[in-house]
Design an enzyme around this catalytic site. Structure first.
Site, short mmCIF file in Angstrom:
data_model
loop_
_atom_site.label_atom_id
_atom_site.label_comp_id
_atom_site.label_asym_id
_atom_site.label_seq_id
_atom_site.Cartn_x
_atom_site.Cartn_y
_atom_site.Cartn_z
N ARG A 176 29.46 -10.83 38.42
CA ARG A 176 30.66 -9.99 38.56
C ARG A 176 30.73 -9.42 39.97
NH1 ARG A 176 31.48 -5.70 33.95
NH2 ARG A 176 33.57 -5.69 34.86
N CYS A 233 29.75 0.98 38.44
CA CYS A 233 29.61 -0.18 37.56
C CYS A 233 31.01 -0.67 37.23
CB CYS A 233 28.82 0.18 36.32
SG CYS A 233 29.54 1.51 35.33
#
Length: 275
Positions: A176, A233
């Protein structure tokens, strides 16, 4: 109070009758059945905490998926868990504390210092051979007084200002961060200048946190501790886990609450890809 409590210390507290509020934060991305899992089996006496409704405000574009809750709403939720001033709180989940760390961070931010994470969570409790129970547990309504602003945070303007000189850790999975795969948010990639530091690497194979020495070496190698360290995050949940790991390592760190879900839905912000 120390960040972690092991299962033996928790067991000793429970058998000695010392006041302990045990909170089960069963939640994981893609699994909406945390409350059902709790009802099936939890540590005796644990109260269920709903992360989506009690530890977050409603999200949206430009806000992120899991904004921080309003302080008054968090205080009301904490009273529903039975929390009073002077209590000791132990939080856990069944995913290496990736969810429970959100509760740990919020209570610390609210000025409630007597909160720890159960190292290894439910799995460690079971591995020690201790009993679990099903059903629902409720305490009498508590009277705790919470505030806010006791933990450092950063916002988008801070991260855009090079004068801050922050070391920015992106604790999502590496694919990611690199922009190879983005299953949730509208843009793939990371905040320019951020360093990849997947939060799962804070844990050993048994789901417990690595030692303070191991964590210090890891984060020092990533540049943390040189000036201010900021952490993000996907939506601000697992970033709290990294802040707990940094705390164990003796390194202060600031949370970017909106994280990538806010950055990627705010028009005009730069996006980087690759390693």
């Amino acid at each position: 109070m120390k960040t972690l409590m092991d299962v033996q210390e928790l067991r000793d507290r429970m058998t000695s009758g010392r006041q302990t509020i045990l909170l089960d934060v069963r939640w994981s991305l893609g699994d909406p059945h945390g409350h059902r899992h709790y009802r099936e089996a939890h540590i005796p006496g644990a109260v269920y905490v709903d992360l989506e409704t009690q530890l977050c405000a409603p999200g949206g574009p430009g806000l992120g998926r899991h904004p921080l809750p309003d302080p008054e709403a968090l205080q009301e939720a904490a009273r529903q868990w039975g929390l009073a001033d002077g209590d000791t709180v132990v939080a856990y989940d069944d995913s290496g504390n990736l969810a429970a760390a959100r509760l740990w961070w919020l209570l610390r931010d609210a000025g409630f210092a007597s909160v720890s994470l159960l190292d290894g969570g439910l799995a460690a409790w079971r591995a020690a051979g201790y009993d679990v129970e099903g059903g629902e547990e409720r305490h009498c309504v508590g009277s705790v007084h919470l505030s806010s602003g006791h933990m450092p945070v950063v916002a988008i303007p801070d991260l855009l200002d090079p004068a801050h000189g922050d070391v920015v850790l992106d604790v999502r999975a590496g694919e990611r961060f690199r922009g190879e795969h983005e299953p949730i948010d509208p843009l793939a990639g990371h905040i320019p200048g951020a360093v990849s530091a997947p939060t799962t690497e804070n844990l050993g194979d048994d789901g417990r946190f690595r030692s303070a020495e191991e964590l210090h070496r890891r984060f020092q190698g990533l540049g943390a501790g040189r000036g201010r360290t900021a952490v993000y995050c996907g939506s601000g949940i697992t970033a709290a886990h990294a802040i707990a790991a940094l705390d164990i390592a003796g390194i202060d760190a600031a949370l970017f609450p909106g994280s990538w879900s806010q950055w990627s839905t705010t028009e005009g912000l730069p996006v980087a890809t690759g390693a």
